[in-house]
Design a protein around this motif. Sequence first.
Motif, PDB file in Angstrom:
ATOM      1  N   LEU A 340       0.830  -1.198   0.000  1.00 45.34           N
ATOM      2  CA  LEU A 340       0.000   0.000   0.000  1.00 45.34           C
ATOM      3  C   LEU A 340       0.860   1.241   0.000  1.00 45.34           C
ATOM      4  CD1 LEU A 340      -2.814  -0.747   2.592  1.00 45.34           C
ATOM      5  CD2 LEU A 340      -2.844  -1.018   0.128  1.00 45.34           C
ATOM      6  N   GLY A 341       0.335   2.276  -0.609  1.00 44.35           N
ATOM      7  CA  GLY A 341       0.950   3.584  -0.527  1.00 44.35           C
ATOM      8  C   GLY A 341      -0.129   4.628  -0.309  1.00 44.35           C
ATOM      9  N   VAL A 342       0.258   5.743   0.243  1.00 45.65           N
ATOM     10  CA  VAL A 342      -0.648   6.876   0.417  1.00 45.65           C
ATOM     11  C   VAL A 342      -0.288   7.919  -0.635  1.00 45.65           C
ATOM     12  CG1 VAL A 342      -1.468   8.675   1.968  1.00 45.65           C
ATOM     13  CG2 VAL A 342      -0.896   6.418   2.873  1.00 45.65           C
ATOM     14  N   LEU A 343      -1.281   8.300  -1.445  1.00 44.97           N
ATOM     15  CA  LEU A 343      -1.065   9.261  -2.520  1.00 44.97           C
ATOM     16  C   LEU A 343      -1.757  10.571  -2.210  1.00 44.97           C
ATOM     17  CD1 LEU A 343      -1.835   7.002  -5.633  1.00 44.97           C
ATOM     18  CD2 LEU A 343       0.282   7.161  -4.306  1.00 44.97           C
ATOM     19  N   ASP A 344      -1.148  11.661  -2.644  1.00 47.01           N
ATOM     20  CA  ASP A 344      -1.807  12.961  -2.602  1.00 47.01           C
ATOM     21  C   ASP A 344      -2.859  12.983  -3.702  1.00 47.01           C
ATOM     22  OD1 ASP A 344      -1.757  15.967  -1.759  1.00 47.01           O
ATOM     23  OD2 ASP A 344      -1.668  15.954  -3.952  1.00 47.01           O
ATOM     24  N   ALA A 345      -4.124  13.253  -3.328  1.00 48.64           N
ATOM     25  CA  ALA A 345      -5.213  13.166  -4.306  1.00 48.64           C
ATOM     26  C   ALA A 345      -5.098  14.216  -5.407  1.00 48.64           C
ATOM     27  CB  ALA A 345      -6.553  13.303  -3.595  1.00 48.64           C
ATOM     28  N   VAL A 346      -4.475  15.348  -5.136  1.00 44.47           N
ATOM     29  CA  VAL A 346      -4.392  16.427  -6.125  1.00 44.47           C
ATOM     30  C   VAL A 346      -3.349  16.126  -7.193  1.00 44.47           C
ATOM     31  CG1 VAL A 346      -3.879  18.865  -6.472  1.00 44.47           C
ATOM     32  CG2 VAL A 346      -5.212  18.141  -4.478  1.00 44.47           C
ATOM     33  N   THR A 347      -2.206  15.597  -6.777  1.00 42.53           N
ATOM     34  CA  THR A 347      -1.085  15.412  -7.712  1.00 42.53           C
ATOM     35  C   THR A 347      -0.799  13.952  -8.052  1.00 42.53           C
ATOM     36  OG1 THR A 347       0.543  15.279  -5.919  1.00 42.53           O
ATOM     37  CG2 THR A 347      -0.016  17.477  -6.751  1.00 42.53           C
ATOM     38  N   GLY A 348      -1.292  13.002  -7.225  1.00 39.70           N
ATOM     39  CA  GLY A 348      -0.944  11.602  -7.410  1.00 39.70           C
ATOM     40  C   GLY A 348       0.410  11.230  -6.857  1.00 39.70           C
ATOM     41  N   ARG A 349       1.104  12.180  -6.245  1.00 41.63           N
ATOM     42  CA  ARG A 349       2.433  11.915  -5.693  1.00 41.63           C
ATOM     43  C   ARG A 349       2.324  10.991  -4.478  1.00 41.63           C
ATOM     44  NH1 ARG A 349       5.352  14.264  -1.584  1.00 41.63           N
ATOM     45  NH2 ARG A 349       3.638  15.766  -1.279  1.00 41.63           N
ATOM     46  N   GLU A 350       3.228  10.005  -4.402  1.00 39.03           N
ATOM     47  CA  GLU A 350       3.250   9.113  -3.246  1.00 39.03           C
ATOM     48  C   GLU A 350       3.857   9.845  -2.051  1.00 39.03           C
ATOM     49  OE1 GLU A 350       4.903   4.708  -1.859  1.00 39.03           O
ATOM     50  OE2 GLU A 350       5.197   5.403  -3.917  1.00 39.03           O
ATOM     51  N   VAL A 351       3.112   9.925  -0.966  1.00 41.36           N
ATOM     52  CA  VAL A 351       3.583  10.630   0.223  1.00 41.36           C
ATOM     53  C   VAL A 351       3.966   9.676   1.339  1.00 41.36           C
ATOM     54  CG1 VAL A 351       2.267  12.707  -0.314  1.00 41.36           C
ATOM     55  CG2 VAL A 351       1.213  10.929   1.092  1.00 41.36           C
ATOM     56  N   ALA A 352       3.592   8.405   1.221  1.00 42.36           N
ATOM     57  CA  ALA A 352       3.992   7.422   2.230  1.00 42.36           C
ATOM     58  C   ALA A 352       4.021   6.048   1.591  1.00 42.36           C
ATOM     59  CB  ALA A 352       3.038   7.427   3.421  1.00 42.36           C
ATOM     60  N   ASP A 353       5.072   5.289   1.878  1.00 43.77           N
ATOM     61  CA  ASP A 353       5.207   3.925   1.397  1.00 43.77           C
ATOM     62  C   ASP A 353       4.810   2.999   2.537  1.00 43.77           C
ATOM     63  OD1 ASP A 353       5.844   1.584   0.179  1.00 43.77           O
ATOM     64  OD2 ASP A 353       8.019   1.876   0.209  1.00 43.77           O
TER      65      ASP A 353
END
Length: 428
Positions: A340-353
Amino acid sequence: MTLIDLGELRDEPGREAPPPRPPRAVGRPLRVALVLAFLVATVAAAAPVPARIAVVVPARLGSEAFPHGDRLYVVEPAEGEPEGTVEVRAYALPERALPDDAPPTPVWRTRIVAEGRFWQVQTGPGTVLFSVTGDQDDGQTVTLDDGTGRERWRQPGHPWFDPSGILLMQTGGAQGGTVRSVDPASGRALWSVPTPPEAATYALRDGRVEWIVLAPAKGRVEVRDPRSGALVHAADLGLGEASGHPVVAHGLLLVVRPPAGAVTAYGLDGLRRQWEARVPMVEHVNECGELLCVPGGNRLVALDPATGALRWVGEQWLGVLSARGGQLLAIAPGGGGERLGVLDAVTGREVADLGTWQLMPWYADERLLAVRPAVAGGGLVVAELDLAAGRARVLDVLRDVSGDCRSRADTVVCRLRTGEFGVWRYRD
């Protein structure tokens, strides 16, 4: 009385353990969303254990336990009765730990005949509805009085208890089925309409059914009022090139056409075409928070539901499982299972692995609770997934459990090695 050795919180949250055994699939399309919730994983950050209440509920192998509301329902084969007879017991979820020599007392217990596996519980005013699978059909719903356990009614199909008080029942099959509105107290049908073999889909707004959508592979799409069953809109959208069943999300009927690499959106209010987006290797589409997510070819494309415009593309993501606080919980292939990863909904950038966990079923407004095998000493680690913080907060290590866990709100129920059920409540 069996004692549970809770052990010490010595597991290293950053270390990976083999993922738990995947759960069994439980049947037809209405159950797919529930099953998907079992198949996920994360990396945790340690935190103090909150106040915990733990009790043991008697049960035998072959039983099932369902936490729901302020109750725990245990269903198990009845001793000394013909095959297919089960005993259902209702327990009040504990507000405090009980003395070791005082097992919990059922609020009520009853015996009923019901062939198949119990797989879901829903409750309404004064009633509890058990969904039971069937070998040759869609199964049935058995409804008991939540105060006494007395059987009120039963009928074929799967229930949807809407917060507005509407109870919808749906059957299916190769020749089609029905969707009907049912009086919860008596089971009497208030109205009924036929459905295609692809069944019906419910369009939700703020957790309530706004429309009932019938979208056959060929022929006209129908939008019906959930309160009366009345036909509101109908149109032939030419779904013959579509892949799978159309998806309903954000007030749209979304049709995927893989040969054209296209996703087409029709407004449910009028069934007029709103937009079409070109997405190579498109497989399906689903709602992910305020966006639409289109997985395909080991990548995830996020679209604006209002216009179909591309928002972002995420490589190596298989899909999104939850959206909270502007963050998305996404799943990707990993070495020891899905990660699982946590993504920023606005940019799609992964913020947590996040590593590998087994996420237990949840409702939109509830905590995301997950388990995984403890690295050492046996048992399971319990954690709460916090998307806003981008971490998994370890709540407990349950040493004496064998798996088969369910959760609801602040409660976790797992099978013990003895065959009984352990019940843990985590109060922050």
